[in-house]
Design an enzyme around this catalytic site. Sequence first.
Site, short mmCIF file in Angstrom:
data_model
loop_
_atom_site.label_atom_id
_atom_site.label_comp_id
_atom_site.label_asym_id
_atom_site.label_seq_id
_atom_site.Cartn_x
_atom_site.Cartn_y
_atom_site.Cartn_z
CG HIS A 1 -9.63 8.05 -56.98
ND1 HIS A 1 -10.75 8.68 -57.46
CD2 HIS A 1 -8.60 8.91 -57.13
CE1 HIS A 1 -10.41 9.89 -57.89
NE2 HIS A 1 -9.10 10.05 -57.71
CB SER B 1 -7.83 21.19 -58.76
OG SER B 1 -9.08 20.70 -59.22
CD GLU C 1 -7.07 12.23 -54.69
OE1 GLU C 1 -6.25 12.76 -55.45
OE2 GLU C 1 -7.88 11.37 -55.06
CE LYS D 1 -8.59 11.47 -61.57
NZ LYS D 1 -9.52 12.44 -61.03
CG ASN E 1 -5.44 8.77 -60.69
OD1 ASN E 1 -5.53 7.87 -61.54
ND2 ASN E 1 -6.45 9.10 -59.90
CD GLU F 1 -12.29 10.21 -60.45
OE1 GLU F 1 -11.53 9.41 -61.01
OE2 GLU F 1 -12.08 11.45 -60.42
N GLY G 1 -10.82 17.41 -60.04
CA GLY G 1 -11.22 17.67 -61.42
C GLY G 1 -12.07 18.92 -61.57
#
Length: 244
Positions: free
Chosen positions: A90, A204, A159, A6, A4, A92, A165
């Site tokens: 996701h 991560s 996740e 992003k 991914n 985000e 991140g």
Amino acid sequence: MAANWKMNKTASETREFISKLVPAVSNKADVNIAIAPPFTSLMVAADELENTNIVLAAQDVFYEEKGAYTGEVSPLMLVDIGCKYVIVGHSERRQYFNETDGIVNKKIKAAKKAGLGVIFCIGESLEERDAGKTFEVLLRQTEKGLDGIDAENTVLAYEPIWAIGTGKTASPGQAQEAHAYVRERLKVLYGNRADEICIIYGGSVTPENVDSLMACKDVDGALVGGASLKVESFVRIVKFREEK
Ligand code: PGA
């Protein structure tokens, strides 16, 4: 193993990356590999990935087929240029773009209707984990997100938001516990067909920790952000078994 990217990599950077990745993983027949570049790189990526063992995924999709939705991209548009999967829900998107479980469910339905496979993301925040609400959150997101959705071509990505991140990976024990819980819930929803759903881990993942995460019984793969931006590190992640 899904990358991914992003909001990273221009179209020319995408072309360069994929031209290096393809020969490095071309003999990897036992791992399903997907790359999710930004929308602006999808055409270039589709071109580079033709006749390879890597499939193309998008990072998001809108739930309407077409119309006056400035800035949005429909499932049919993704299918038409060669996307096989799309990431939906996701954290985000949930956090910065106010995507609710209901919106996520509509997107999954629309994607499936157009023939796309879905990488459906769920995961708890640090506050929710600290408050002992991890399973409650996973249950809510899973049930609402998958309401009315069939098992076929569905990948579930666990996740934990606190691991995305941050360099702070879930321990193999934490990942296994969450994956086993989700697996049980999927059995309730889908019966025997639950086995068709891969449950992958994201947050991560790196070349250093992928082997121990993949050693967990219920971890079927990884959704990789930061470590998928460099060819060598993503290749190492894809080849996790060989180098164990
Ligand atoms: P990360 O991102 O690997 O950079 O933590 C994972 C993801 O958000 O899918």
